[in-house]
Design a protein around this motif. Structure first.
Motif, PDB file in Angstrom:
ATOM      1  N   GLN A 113      56.232  15.789 -31.788  1.00 14.10           N
ATOM      2  CA  GLN A 113      57.332  16.523 -31.164  1.00 14.10           C
ATOM      3  C   GLN A 113      58.147  15.578 -30.286  1.00 14.10           C
ATOM      4  O   GLN A 113      57.637  15.037 -29.301  1.00 14.10           O
TER       5      GLN A 113
ATOM      6  N   SER B 245      60.529  14.816 -27.513  1.00 12.52           N
ATOM      7  CA  SER B 245      61.109  15.396 -26.304  1.00 12.52           C
ATOM      8  C   SER B 245      62.090  14.402 -25.706  1.00 12.52           C
ATOM      9  O   SER B 245      61.697  13.332 -25.247  1.00 12.52           O
TER      10      SER B 245
ATOM     11  N   ALA C 156      59.503  26.527 -25.619  1.00 14.11           N
ATOM     12  CA  ALA C 156      60.144  25.611 -26.569  1.00 14.11           C
ATOM     13  C   ALA C 156      59.353  25.446 -27.850  1.00 14.11           C
ATOM     14  O   ALA C 156      59.948  25.166 -28.905  1.00 14.11           O
ATOM     15  N   PHE C 157      58.029  25.567 -27.814  1.00 11.03           N
ATOM     16  CA  PHE C 157      57.246  25.315 -29.012  1.00 11.03           C
ATOM     17  C   PHE C 157      57.307  26.459 -30.012  1.00 11.03           C
ATOM     18  O   PHE C 157      56.616  26.448 -31.026  1.00 11.03           O
TER      19      PHE C 157
ATOM     20  N   ARG D 176      61.183  24.271 -33.703  1.00  8.71           N
ATOM     21  CA  ARG D 176      60.815  22.922 -34.111  1.00  8.71           C
ATOM     22  C   ARG D 176      62.080  22.102 -34.377  1.00  8.71           C
ATOM     23  O   ARG D 176      63.193  22.616 -34.410  1.00  8.71           O
TER      24      ARG D 176
ATOM     25  N   TYR E 192      66.095  21.915 -32.748  1.00  9.71           N
ATOM     26  CA  TYR E 192      66.167  22.962 -31.730  1.00  9.71           C
ATOM     27  C   TYR E 192      65.272  22.615 -30.537  1.00  9.71           C
ATOM     28  O   TYR E 192      65.642  22.825 -29.387  1.00  9.71           O
ATOM     29  N   PHE E 193      64.094  22.084 -30.816  1.00  6.72           N
ATOM     30  CA  PHE E 193      63.194  21.679 -29.738  1.00  6.72           C
ATOM     31  C   PHE E 193      63.806  20.540 -28.937  1.00  6.72           C
ATOM     32  O   PHE E 193      63.742  20.527 -27.701  1.00  6.72           O
TER      33      PHE E 193
ATOM     34  N   THR F 134      64.785  20.580 -24.811  1.00 11.48           N
ATOM     35  CA  THR F 134      64.264  19.630 -23.828  1.00 11.48           C
ATOM     36  C   THR F 134      65.392  18.893 -23.115  1.00 11.48           C
ATOM     37  O   THR F 134      65.310  18.650 -21.904  1.00 11.48           O
TER      38      THR F 134
ATOM     39  N   THR G 169      50.381  26.830 -31.245  1.00 12.65           N
ATOM     40  CA  THR G 169      51.039  26.874 -29.938  1.00 12.65           C
ATOM     41  C   THR G 169      50.062  26.549 -28.817  1.00 12.65           C
ATOM     42  O   THR G 169      50.416  25.854 -27.853  1.00 12.65           O
TER      43      THR G 169
END
Length: 325
Positions: free
Chosen positions: A51, A53, A113-114, A117, A120-121, A125, A218
Protein backbone atom coordinates in the motif's frame (compact mmCIF):
# COMPACT_ATOMS: atom_id res chain seq x y z
CA UNK A 1 26.74 -14.66 10.18
CA UNK A 2 24.04 -12.17 9.13
CA UNK A 3 23.30 -11.36 12.77
CA UNK A 4 27.02 -10.98 13.50
CA UNK A 5 27.41 -8.59 10.58
CA UNK A 6 24.34 -6.61 11.65
CA UNK A 7 25.52 -6.13 15.22
CA UNK A 8 29.01 -5.31 13.98
CA UNK A 9 27.50 -2.63 11.75
CA UNK A 10 25.57 -1.19 14.70
CA UNK A 11 28.71 -1.24 16.86
CA UNK A 12 30.64 0.60 14.15
CA UNK A 13 27.93 3.27 13.96
CA UNK A 14 27.92 3.59 17.75
CA UNK A 15 31.69 4.08 17.80
CA UNK A 16 31.65 6.66 15.00
CA UNK A 17 31.45 9.77 17.27
CA UNK A 18 34.49 8.54 19.16
CA UNK A 19 36.52 8.22 15.96
CA UNK A 20 35.08 11.17 13.98
CA UNK A 21 33.74 13.70 16.50
CA UNK A 22 33.10 16.36 13.85
CA UNK A 23 29.83 18.14 14.87
CA UNK A 24 28.71 18.71 11.28
CA UNK A 25 29.11 15.04 10.37
CA UNK A 26 27.18 13.98 13.46
CA UNK A 27 24.41 16.49 12.70
CA UNK A 28 24.05 15.15 9.16
CA UNK A 29 23.99 11.54 10.36
CA UNK A 30 21.46 12.37 13.07
CA UNK A 31 19.10 14.02 10.58
CA UNK A 32 19.50 11.09 8.19
CA UNK A 33 18.87 8.66 11.06
CA UNK A 34 15.57 10.35 11.94
CA UNK A 35 14.33 9.96 8.36
CA UNK A 36 15.63 6.39 8.24
CA UNK A 37 13.30 5.63 11.16
CA UNK A 38 10.49 7.20 9.14
CA UNK A 39 11.48 5.08 6.12
CA UNK A 40 11.49 1.92 8.27
CA UNK A 41 7.93 2.73 9.31
CA UNK A 42 6.83 3.42 5.72
CA UNK A 43 8.41 0.15 4.56
CA UNK A 44 6.00 -1.76 6.78
CA UNK A 45 3.16 -0.41 4.63
CA UNK A 46 4.75 0.02 1.21
CA UNK A 47 7.08 -2.96 1.32
CA UNK A 48 5.08 -5.59 3.17
CA UNK A 49 1.46 -4.74 2.35
CA UNK A 50 2.00 -3.09 -1.04
CA UNK A 51 0.00 0.00 0.00
CA UNK A 52 1.60 3.24 -1.19
CA UNK A 53 1.01 6.03 1.33
CA UNK A 54 1.99 9.45 0.02
CA UNK A 55 0.76 11.10 3.20
CA UNK A 56 3.02 9.27 5.60
CA UNK A 57 4.55 12.55 6.69
CA UNK A 58 1.24 13.21 8.47
CA UNK A 59 2.21 10.78 11.24
CA UNK A 60 5.72 12.24 11.38
CA UNK A 61 4.26 15.72 11.83
CA UNK A 62 1.66 14.53 14.34
CA UNK A 63 4.42 13.00 16.42
CA UNK A 64 6.45 16.22 16.28
CA UNK A 65 3.52 18.42 17.33
CA UNK A 66 2.18 16.01 19.97
CA UNK A 67 5.58 15.67 21.63
CA UNK A 68 6.31 19.40 21.47
CA UNK A 69 2.89 20.41 22.84
CA UNK A 70 3.07 17.84 25.64
CA UNK A 71 6.44 19.16 26.82
CA UNK A 72 5.61 22.85 26.38
CA UNK A 73 2.06 22.65 27.71
CA UNK A 74 -0.95 24.52 26.32
CA UNK A 75 -4.13 26.33 27.29
CA UNK A 76 -6.84 26.43 24.62
CA UNK A 77 -10.56 27.15 24.52
CA UNK A 78 -12.93 24.52 23.09
CA UNK A 79 -16.17 26.50 23.22
CA UNK A 80 -19.00 27.02 25.74
CA UNK A 81 -16.50 28.66 28.08
CA UNK A 82 -14.51 25.44 28.52
CA UNK A 83 -10.76 25.32 28.31
CA UNK A 84 -8.26 22.48 28.02
CA UNK A 85 -5.11 23.06 30.01
CA UNK A 86 -2.02 20.85 30.05
CA UNK A 87 0.98 21.67 32.19
CA UNK A 88 4.42 21.00 30.68
CA UNK A 89 5.25 17.31 30.92
CA UNK A 90 8.60 15.45 30.97
CA UNK A 91 10.11 14.95 27.54
CA UNK A 92 9.82 11.16 27.62
CA UNK A 93 6.08 11.47 28.27
CA UNK A 94 5.98 13.67 25.18
CA UNK A 95 7.76 10.93 23.25
CA UNK A 96 5.13 8.39 24.37
CA UNK A 97 2.39 10.88 23.52
CA UNK A 98 3.80 11.18 19.99
CA UNK A 99 3.63 7.41 19.51
CA UNK A 100 0.11 7.14 20.93
CA UNK A 101 -1.32 10.11 19.00
CA UNK A 102 0.26 9.07 15.69
CA UNK A 103 -0.78 5.44 16.24
CA UNK A 104 -4.33 6.52 17.03
CA UNK A 105 -4.58 8.52 13.82
CA UNK A 106 -3.04 5.56 11.99
CA UNK A 107 -5.86 3.39 13.31
CA UNK A 108 -8.46 5.96 12.24
CA UNK A 109 -6.99 6.41 8.76
CA UNK A 110 -6.60 2.65 8.38
CA UNK A 111 -10.23 1.97 9.25
CA UNK A 112 -11.36 4.54 6.70
CA UNK A 113 -8.79 4.37 3.91
CA UNK A 114 -8.27 0.62 3.64
CA UNK A 115 -11.79 0.23 2.33
CA UNK A 116 -10.38 1.41 -0.99
CA UNK A 117 -7.27 0.47 -2.95
CA UNK A 118 -4.89 1.82 -5.56
CA UNK A 119 -5.08 5.46 -6.58
CA UNK A 120 -8.01 6.14 -4.23
CA UNK A 121 -5.95 5.11 -1.21
CA UNK A 122 -3.05 7.29 -2.37
CA UNK A 123 -5.36 10.31 -2.78
CA UNK A 124 -6.83 9.82 0.70
CA UNK A 125 -3.39 9.73 2.33
CA UNK A 126 -2.23 12.85 0.47
CA UNK A 127 -5.39 14.73 1.49
CA UNK A 128 -4.99 13.58 5.09
CA UNK A 129 -1.50 15.08 5.29
CA UNK A 130 -2.59 18.33 3.65
CA UNK A 131 -5.56 18.71 6.01
CA UNK A 132 -3.28 18.31 9.01
CA UNK A 133 -0.90 20.90 7.57
CA UNK A 134 -3.76 23.38 7.20
CA UNK A 135 -4.90 22.66 10.77
CA UNK A 136 -1.36 23.28 12.06
CA UNK A 137 -1.18 26.48 10.01
CA UNK A 138 -4.52 27.93 11.12
CA UNK A 139 -5.06 26.69 14.68
CA UNK A 140 -2.84 29.46 15.99
CA UNK A 141 -4.01 29.22 19.60
CA UNK A 142 -2.64 25.67 19.84
CA UNK A 143 0.18 25.43 17.29
CA UNK A 144 1.24 29.10 16.95
CA UNK A 145 0.60 28.66 13.22
CA UNK A 146 3.38 29.97 10.97
CA UNK A 147 5.15 31.46 14.01
CA UNK A 148 6.03 27.89 15.05
CA UNK A 149 6.48 26.21 18.41
CA UNK A 150 9.87 27.27 19.73
CA UNK A 151 12.12 26.54 22.71
CA UNK A 152 11.17 22.87 22.70
CA UNK A 153 13.22 21.17 25.43
CA UNK A 154 15.72 18.50 24.39
CA UNK A 155 15.63 14.92 25.58
CA UNK A 156 17.22 14.18 28.93
CA UNK A 157 19.04 10.99 29.86
CA UNK A 158 21.15 9.64 32.66
CA UNK A 159 24.79 10.08 31.64
CA UNK A 160 27.76 8.35 33.32
CA UNK A 161 29.37 10.62 35.90
CA UNK A 162 26.89 13.46 35.26
CA UNK A 163 23.49 12.15 36.32
CA UNK A 164 20.40 13.25 34.36
CA UNK A 165 21.48 15.78 31.74
CA UNK A 166 19.74 17.42 28.74
CA UNK A 167 21.06 16.16 25.42
CA UNK A 168 22.41 19.31 23.83
CA UNK A 169 25.56 17.79 22.33
CA UNK A 170 25.61 16.35 18.81
CA UNK A 171 27.07 13.01 19.84
CA UNK A 172 24.41 12.52 22.53
CA UNK A 173 21.59 13.11 20.06
CA UNK A 174 23.31 10.85 17.54
CA UNK A 175 23.42 7.95 20.01
CA UNK A 176 19.79 8.53 20.99
CA UNK A 177 18.60 8.44 17.37
CA UNK A 178 20.74 5.34 16.72
CA UNK A 179 19.17 3.57 19.73
CA UNK A 180 15.62 4.38 18.60
CA UNK A 181 16.45 3.30 15.03
CA UNK A 182 17.74 -0.06 16.29
CA UNK A 183 14.60 -0.56 18.39
CA UNK A 184 12.37 0.34 15.41
CA UNK A 185 14.30 -2.08 13.18
CA UNK A 186 14.00 -4.91 15.73
CA UNK A 187 10.28 -4.25 16.18
CA UNK A 188 9.60 -4.35 12.44
CA UNK A 189 11.75 -7.50 12.10
CA UNK A 190 9.75 -9.19 14.85
CA UNK A 191 6.47 -8.20 13.21
CA UNK A 192 7.35 -9.34 9.68
CA UNK A 193 8.60 -12.69 10.99
CA UNK A 194 5.41 -13.28 12.96
CA UNK A 195 1.98 -14.43 11.87
CA UNK A 196 1.08 -10.79 11.21
CA UNK A 197 3.98 -10.41 8.79
CA UNK A 198 3.10 -13.58 6.93
CA UNK A 199 -0.46 -12.33 6.57
CA UNK A 200 0.75 -8.97 5.26
CA UNK A 201 3.00 -10.61 2.67
CA UNK A 202 0.10 -12.85 1.59
CA UNK A 203 -2.09 -9.77 1.12
CA UNK A 204 0.59 -8.10 -0.96
CA UNK A 205 1.05 -11.16 -3.17
CA UNK A 206 -2.61 -12.01 -3.79
CA UNK A 207 -5.32 -10.30 -1.76
CA UNK A 208 -8.30 -12.29 -3.14
CA UNK A 209 -6.53 -15.57 -2.45
CA UNK A 210 -5.54 -14.43 1.05
CA UNK A 211 -9.14 -13.44 1.73
CA UNK A 212 -10.38 -16.80 0.48
CA UNK A 213 -8.26 -18.71 3.02
CA UNK A 214 -9.60 -16.69 5.94
CA UNK A 215 -7.11 -13.85 6.35
CA UNK A 216 -8.93 -10.78 7.65
CA UNK A 217 -7.66 -8.20 5.23
CA UNK A 218 -8.73 -4.95 6.90
CA UNK A 219 -7.74 -6.23 10.35
CA UNK A 220 -4.13 -6.91 9.39
CA UNK A 221 -3.83 -3.76 7.29
CA UNK A 222 -5.00 -1.65 10.22
CA UNK A 223 -2.44 -3.34 12.49
CA UNK A 224 0.27 -2.45 9.98
CA UNK A 225 -1.03 1.12 9.76
CA UNK A 226 -1.00 1.58 13.54
CA UNK A 227 2.52 0.20 13.94
CA UNK A 228 3.80 2.20 10.97
CA UNK A 229 2.20 5.41 12.23
CA UNK A 230 3.51 4.89 15.76
CA UNK A 231 7.10 4.48 14.56
CA UNK A 232 6.75 7.53 12.32
CA UNK A 233 5.42 9.47 15.32
CA UNK A 234 8.51 8.46 17.31
CA UNK A 235 10.69 9.81 14.47
CA UNK A 236 8.69 13.06 14.53
CA UNK A 237 9.26 13.38 18.27
CA UNK A 238 13.01 12.93 17.82
CA UNK A 239 12.94 15.59 15.09
CA UNK A 240 11.05 18.09 17.28
CA UNK A 241 13.36 17.75 20.28
CA UNK A 242 16.47 17.74 18.11
CA UNK A 243 15.81 20.88 16.06
CA UNK A 244 13.77 22.36 18.96
CA UNK A 245 11.32 24.14 16.67
CA UNK A 246 8.24 22.83 14.85
CA UNK A 247 6.17 24.63 12.24
CA UNK A 248 3.56 23.51 9.66
CA UNK A 249 6.33 22.80 7.15
CA UNK A 250 6.93 19.54 9.02
CA UNK A 251 3.97 18.23 6.96
CA UNK A 252 5.57 19.11 3.61
CA UNK A 253 5.15 16.54 0.85
CA UNK A 254 8.91 16.46 0.19
CA UNK A 255 9.45 14.58 3.44
CA UNK A 256 7.18 11.76 2.28
CA UNK A 257 8.98 11.71 -1.06
CA UNK A 258 12.30 11.43 0.81
CA UNK A 259 11.05 8.40 2.75
CA UNK A 260 9.64 6.75 -0.40
CA UNK A 261 12.98 7.23 -2.19
CA UNK A 262 14.83 5.63 0.73
CA UNK A 263 12.50 2.61 0.74
CA UNK A 264 12.32 2.04 -3.02
CA UNK A 265 16.00 2.52 -3.82
CA UNK A 266 17.12 0.52 -0.80
CA UNK A 267 14.73 -2.34 -1.51
CA UNK A 268 11.10 -2.30 -0.42
CA UNK A 269 9.94 -5.37 1.43
CA UNK A 270 13.41 -5.98 2.88
CA UNK A 271 14.47 -5.18 6.42
CA UNK A 272 17.72 -3.49 5.44
CA UNK A 273 16.36 -1.65 2.42
CA UNK A 274 15.27 1.55 4.22
CA UNK A 275 18.54 1.62 6.17
CA UNK A 276 20.80 1.32 3.12
CA UNK A 277 18.63 3.58 0.98
CA UNK A 278 18.44 6.07 3.83
CA UNK A 279 22.21 6.19 4.26
CA UNK A 280 22.78 6.64 0.51
CA UNK A 281 20.11 9.25 -0.22
CA UNK A 282 20.11 10.80 3.24
CA UNK A 283 23.81 11.61 3.09
CA UNK A 284 24.14 12.33 -0.64
CA UNK A 285 22.87 15.96 -0.56
CA UNK A 286 25.39 16.87 2.13
CA UNK A 287 28.22 15.00 0.41
CA UNK A 288 27.48 16.85 -2.82
CA UNK A 289 27.42 20.21 -1.06
CA UNK A 290 31.18 20.45 -0.94
CA UNK A 291 31.91 18.90 -4.33
CA UNK A 292 29.36 20.35 -6.77
CA UNK A 293 27.90 23.81 -7.43
CA UNK A 294 24.43 24.41 -5.96
CA UNK A 295 22.65 24.28 -9.30
CA UNK A 296 24.14 20.86 -10.06
CA UNK A 297 23.58 19.17 -6.71
CA UNK A 298 19.92 18.27 -7.16
CA UNK A 299 20.51 17.32 -10.81
CA UNK A 300 23.12 14.80 -9.66
CA UNK A 301 20.79 13.62 -6.89
CA UNK A 302 17.91 13.06 -9.33
CA UNK A 303 20.14 11.40 -11.91
CA UNK A 304 21.52 9.02 -9.27
CA UNK A 305 18.01 8.05 -8.24
CA UNK A 306 16.99 7.39 -11.85
CA UNK A 307 20.08 5.23 -12.41
CA UNK A 308 19.40 3.21 -9.27
CA UNK A 309 15.81 2.58 -10.36
CA UNK A 310 16.86 1.67 -13.92
CA UNK A 311 19.70 -0.70 -13.11
CA UNK A 312 18.60 -1.92 -9.67
CA UNK A 313 14.80 -2.00 -10.04
CA UNK A 314 14.34 -4.18 -6.95
CA UNK A 315 16.65 -2.01 -4.86
CA UNK A 316 20.21 -2.03 -3.57
CA UNK A 317 19.77 -4.69 -0.89
CA UNK A 318 18.17 -7.37 -3.14
CA UNK A 319 20.85 -6.71 -5.77
CA UNK A 320 23.63 -7.19 -3.21
CA UNK A 321 21.95 -10.30 -1.84
CA UNK A 322 22.01 -11.92 -5.31
CA UNK A 323 25.71 -11.20 -5.78
CA UNK A 324 27.01 -12.06 -2.32
CA UNK A 325 27.50 -15.73 -1.34
Amino acid sequence: MNALFAWGFVAALAALPLVFPDPYLLAVLTSAGIFIIGAISLNLLLGYTGQLSLGHVAFFGLGAYASALATLGFDIGIGFGWRVVLAPQPVWLGFLAAIVVAGGFGWLLGRLAFRVRGAYFVIITICFAQVLRMVALNWVELTQGPMALISIPPFSLWWPGQGVVPLYRKDQNYWLVLAVAVLAFLLVRQVVRSRIGRALVALRANEPLARSVGIRVTHYLVIAAVLSAGIAGAAGSLFAHYVRIVDPDVFLFIYTVTMVIMVVTGGKGTLWGPVVGGLVFGLMPDLLRGTAPPEAQWIIYGAAMILFVMFLPRGIVPALARRLP
